[in-house]
Design an enzyme around this catalytic site. Structure first.
Site, PDB file in Angstrom:
ATOM      1  CE  LYS A 124      -1.858   1.735   3.968  1.00 13.91           C
ATOM      2  NZ  LYS A 124      -1.646   3.292   4.082  1.00 13.91           N
ATOM      3  CG  ASN A 125       2.275   2.804   3.659  1.00 12.36           C
ATOM      4  OD1 ASN A 125       1.246   2.773   3.308  1.00 12.36           O
ATOM      5  ND2 ASN A 125       2.530   2.564   4.821  1.00 12.36           N
ATOM      6  CB  CYS A 141      -4.672   6.298  10.909  1.00  9.56           C
ATOM      7  SG  CYS A 141      -4.855   4.787   9.804  1.00  9.56           S
ATOM      8  NE  ARG A 166      -0.243  10.565  10.625  1.00  9.03           N
ATOM      9  CZ  ARG A 166      -0.617   9.479   9.906  1.00  9.03           C
ATOM     10  NH1 ARG A 166      -1.812   9.055   9.666  1.00  9.03           N
ATOM     11  NH2 ARG A 166       0.198   8.842   8.952  1.00  9.03           N
ATOM     12  N   PRO A 167       1.898  16.498  12.040  1.00  6.36           N
ATOM     13  CG  PRO A 167       3.716  17.263  12.977  1.00  6.36           C
ATOM     14  CD  PRO A 167       2.707  16.386  12.884  1.00  6.36           C
ATOM     15  CG  ASP A 200       2.081   1.274   9.643  1.00  7.78           C
ATOM     16  OD1 ASP A 200       1.683   2.340  10.529  1.00  7.78           O
ATOM     17  OD2 ASP A 200       2.152   1.521   8.344  1.00  7.78           O
ATOM     18  NE  ARG A 210      -7.319   4.203   4.877  1.00  7.53           N
ATOM     19  CZ  ARG A 210      -6.364   4.607   5.844  1.00  7.53           C
ATOM     20  NH1 ARG A 210      -6.899   4.871   7.163  1.00  7.53           N
ATOM     21  NH2 ARG A 210      -5.130   5.046   5.396  1.00  7.53           N
TER      22      ARG A 210
HETATM   23  C1  UD1 Z   1       3.612   6.857   6.792  1.00 11.77           C
HETATM   24  C2  UD1 Z   1       2.712   5.649   6.468  1.00 11.77           C
HETATM   25  C3  UD1 Z   1       2.437   5.430   7.707  1.00 11.77           C
HETATM   26  C4  UD1 Z   1       3.302   4.735   8.769  1.00 11.77           C
HETATM   27  C5  UD1 Z   1       4.531   5.916   8.792  1.00 11.77           C
HETATM   28  C6  UD1 Z   1       5.456   5.606   9.531  1.00 11.77           C
HETATM   29  C7  UD1 Z   1       1.978   6.137   4.328  1.00 11.77           C
HETATM   30  C8  UD1 Z   1       0.661   6.474   3.378  1.00 11.77           C
HETATM   31  N1  UD1 Z   1       1.698   6.243   5.343  1.00 11.77           N
HETATM   32  O1  UD1 Z   1       2.932   8.064   7.387  1.00 11.77           O
HETATM   33  O2  UD1 Z   1       1.483   4.140   7.354  1.00 11.77           O
HETATM   34  O3  UD1 Z   1       2.963   4.432   9.876  1.00 11.77           O
HETATM   35  O4  UD1 Z   1       4.819   6.394   7.359  1.00 11.77           O
HETATM   36  O5  UD1 Z   1       6.305   4.640   9.161  1.00 11.77           O
HETATM   37  O6  UD1 Z   1       3.195   5.781   3.724  1.00 11.77           O
HETATM   38  N2  UD1 Z   1       6.277  14.295  11.221  1.00 11.77           N
HETATM   39  C9  UD1 Z   1       6.488  15.626  11.643  1.00 11.77           C
HETATM   40  N3  UD1 Z   1       6.369  16.611  10.642  1.00 11.77           N
HETATM   41  C10 UD1 Z   1       6.212  16.387   9.260  1.00 11.77           C
HETATM   42  C11 UD1 Z   1       5.813  14.730   8.986  1.00 11.77           C
HETATM   43  C12 UD1 Z   1       6.149  14.065  10.051  1.00 11.77           C
HETATM   44  O7  UD1 Z   1       6.888  15.943  12.808  1.00 11.77           O
HETATM   45  O8  UD1 Z   1       6.203  17.116   8.514  1.00 11.77           O
HETATM   46  C13 UD1 Z   1       6.401  13.265  12.355  1.00 11.77           C
HETATM   47  C14 UD1 Z   1       4.898  12.578  12.506  1.00 11.77           C
HETATM   48  O9  UD1 Z   1       4.037  13.324  13.404  1.00 11.77           O
HETATM   49  C15 UD1 Z   1       5.518  11.291  13.190  1.00 11.77           C
HETATM   50  C16 UD1 Z   1       6.843  10.966  12.515  1.00 11.77           C
HETATM   51  O10 UD1 Z   1       7.304  12.161  11.937  1.00 11.77           O
HETATM   52  O11 UD1 Z   1       5.668  11.452  14.555  1.00 11.77           O
HETATM   53  C17 UD1 Z   1       6.835  10.233  11.229  1.00 11.77           C
HETATM   54  O12 UD1 Z   1       5.900  10.224  10.333  1.00 11.77           O
HETATM   55  P1  UD1 Z   1       6.211  10.011   8.891  1.00 11.77           P
HETATM   56  O13 UD1 Z   1       7.209   9.153   8.553  1.00 11.77           O
HETATM   57  O14 UD1 Z   1       5.984  11.329   8.174  1.00 11.77           O
HETATM   58  O15 UD1 Z   1       4.630   9.269   8.634  1.00 11.77           O
HETATM   59  P2  UD1 Z   1       3.596   9.391   7.439  1.00 11.77           P
HETATM   60  O16 UD1 Z   1       4.509   9.847   6.163  1.00 11.77           O
HETATM   61  O17 UD1 Z   1       2.467  10.246   7.703  1.00 11.77           O
END
Ligand code: UD1
Length: 429
Positions: free
Chosen positions: A22-23, A117, A122-123, A306, A398
């Site tokens: 998926k990812n 989710c 989630r910034p 995950d 999903r």
């Molecule tokens: C993606 C995956 C999700 C997985 C996650 C971590 C997809 C569609 N989703 O989510 O299934 O659980 O990776 O492996 O691929 N953060 C910040 N600022 C930002 C972005 C992120 O502080 O601009 C923080 C997030 O709040 C979190 C951490 O960084 O604490 C990791 O998040 P991130 O790796 O970005 O996860 P996603 O890409 O949202």
């Protein structure tokens, strides 16, 4: 209202084939926008998030044609920037990749705030940091994120403050056709990022270092279409590994890349589960009792966040006290209340779940509070005595391709039922 109903207690046995990731599928589908050409994407999982991503592209002007159950042809020549529908975009996190893809192709973007989710805040500050470093001006207004690049997109060096899958992917998408070179420091190393870069390189991009924490992108003038097969889903594979272990089963899990499962395999072995690795399959067997362990989720190659809820379900079966610490998201513990309904003894202290294993689980009506939480409910239901009824299963659909059919083929007593929505009428006076 659809529900999943499980009568627990059957050890899983047989073979199960893992679907595409998926990812990886979501960013690759969206990255096809960058090519202005025809891409054929194979090994797509049949899941709602993929259908949603394809629907979004159609609304944006792409021509999308299924060439079979798992293969799609996408022609993005006529895609328009800023045309993704807000109500579709807000349903999944992966839609944030539209920002990078629109900036990369058009030099400007207009995309609704992404959904996904609920794991606490989630910034997207790191995504924005990346875009700004290569020359974008960002404005957030009325639920939309807008980007412009008044002086073009110019390669730059970016150091991410946190390891973020989404920010790493978005900066790759935005900078792949930049003027000059971009270097991403403290990049995420997940296999789906490697898969995205392999797809883009097949389309003519010049990306190196993926899979390490320094990614180098030499901007190219143009990308072309290609045919590309998505990697297997490591989280789906890990979920079946845990389901097999939980039910004292014996399952061959095929179409996997065993290396991607290393952190899950190591933890299961520590718990006393037998894992046999082959080229593209693993066999999971459990005969004896499970050992208690501690788990901390981390970015890849650490134990995946995950897999956190599924692991907690498994640890409910191990005698003694186990600790699961969430090292990636702010709050991923909403599923714990649902496991408690089934008899689990779990306390949450800050970012750690303290699990006192060995209390028998009994079936109960529960909710899939999010995608992987739903998988954890299924695993608990497979071992619980009696009937578990899981509602709000759209979260599960999903991201899991035919989970009911696959578990049924392994011998589980599981089915999906449709029930009319309950309407509560006001009491008559
Ligand atoms: C993606 C995956 C999700 C997985 C996650 C971590 C997809 C569609 N989703 O989510 O299934 O659980 O990776 O492996 O691929 N953060 C910040 N600022 C930002 C972005 C992120 O502080 O601009 C923080 C997030 O709040 C979190 C951490 O960084 O604490 C990791 O998040 P991130 O790796 O970005 O996860 P996603 O890409 O949202």
């Amino acid at each position: 209202m659809d529900k999943i109903v499980i009568h627990g207690g059957v050890p899983l046995r047989g073979n199960v084939e893992i679907s595409g990731s998926k990812n990886a599928a979501l960013p690759i589908i969206i990255a096809s926008i960058l090519t202005e050409d025809v891409c054929v994407i194979e090994n797509l999982p049949c899941i709602n998030d993929v259908s949603l991503a394809l629907d979004i592209l159609k609304h944006m002007g792409a021509s999308v044609r299924m060439l079979g159950k798992n293969t799609v042809e996408i022609d993005t020549k006529n895609v328009r920037a800023g045309s993704s529908p807000y109500d579709l975009v807000r349903r999944m996190r992966g839609s944030s990749y539209l920002l990078g893809a629109e900036i990369g192709r058009f030099g400007h973007a207009h995309v609704g705030w992404p959904g996904g989710c609920d794991f606490g805040v989630r910034p997207i500050d790191q995504h924005i940091k990346g875009f700004e470093a290569i020359g974008a001006k960002i404005n957030i207004e009325s639920g939309y994120i807008e980007a412009t690049t008044p002086n073009g997109i110019n390669g730059s060096q970016v150091y991410f403050d946190v390891v973020s899958v989404g920010a790493t992917i978005n900066l790759i998408l935005a900078s792949v056709m930049a003027n000059g070179n971009t270097v991403i420091d403290n990049a995420a190393k997940e296999p789906h990022i490697v898969d995205l870069a392999n797809f883009l390189n097949t389309c003519g991009a010049n990306i190196t270092g993926v899979g390490t924490d320094v990614i180098k992108i030499k901007g190219v003038k143009k990308l072309h279409g290609c045919t590309y097969a998505i990697i297997p889903d490591m989280i789906e594979a890990g979920t079946y590994m845990i389901a097999a272990a939980a039910t004292k089963g014996n399952v061959r899990i095929t179409n996997v890349i065993p290396k991607h499962l290393d952190s899950i395999t190591a933890k299961l072995e520590e718990m006393g589960v037998e894992i046999e690795e082959h080229d593209d399959s693993v066999i999971v067997r459990r005969k004896g009792e499970l050992n208690r362990v501690n788990v901390k989720t981390l970015p890849y190659p650490g134990f995946p966040t995950d897999m956190h809820p599924q692991m907690t379900s498994l640890l409910c079966l191990a005698h003694g006290v186990s600790y699961v610490t969430e090292g990636v998201f702010e709050n991923r513990f909403k599923y714990v209340d649902e496991l408690r309904r089934m008899g689990a003894s779990i306390k949450v202290d800050g970012k750690t779940a303290i699990i006192e294993g060995g209390h028998p689980l009994s079936g109960a009506p529960v909710i899939a509070v999010d995608l992987r939480a739903g998988a954890a409910m299924i695993i608990a239901g497979l071992v619980a005595t009696g009937k578990t009824e899981i509602s709000e299963i759209s979260s599960i659909e999903r991201g899991y391709d035919d989970i009911v059919g696959k578990l049924h083929s392994l011998g589980a007593n599981i089915k999906k039922i449709q029930e009319p929505d309950t309407i509560y009428l006001p009491k008559a006076n």
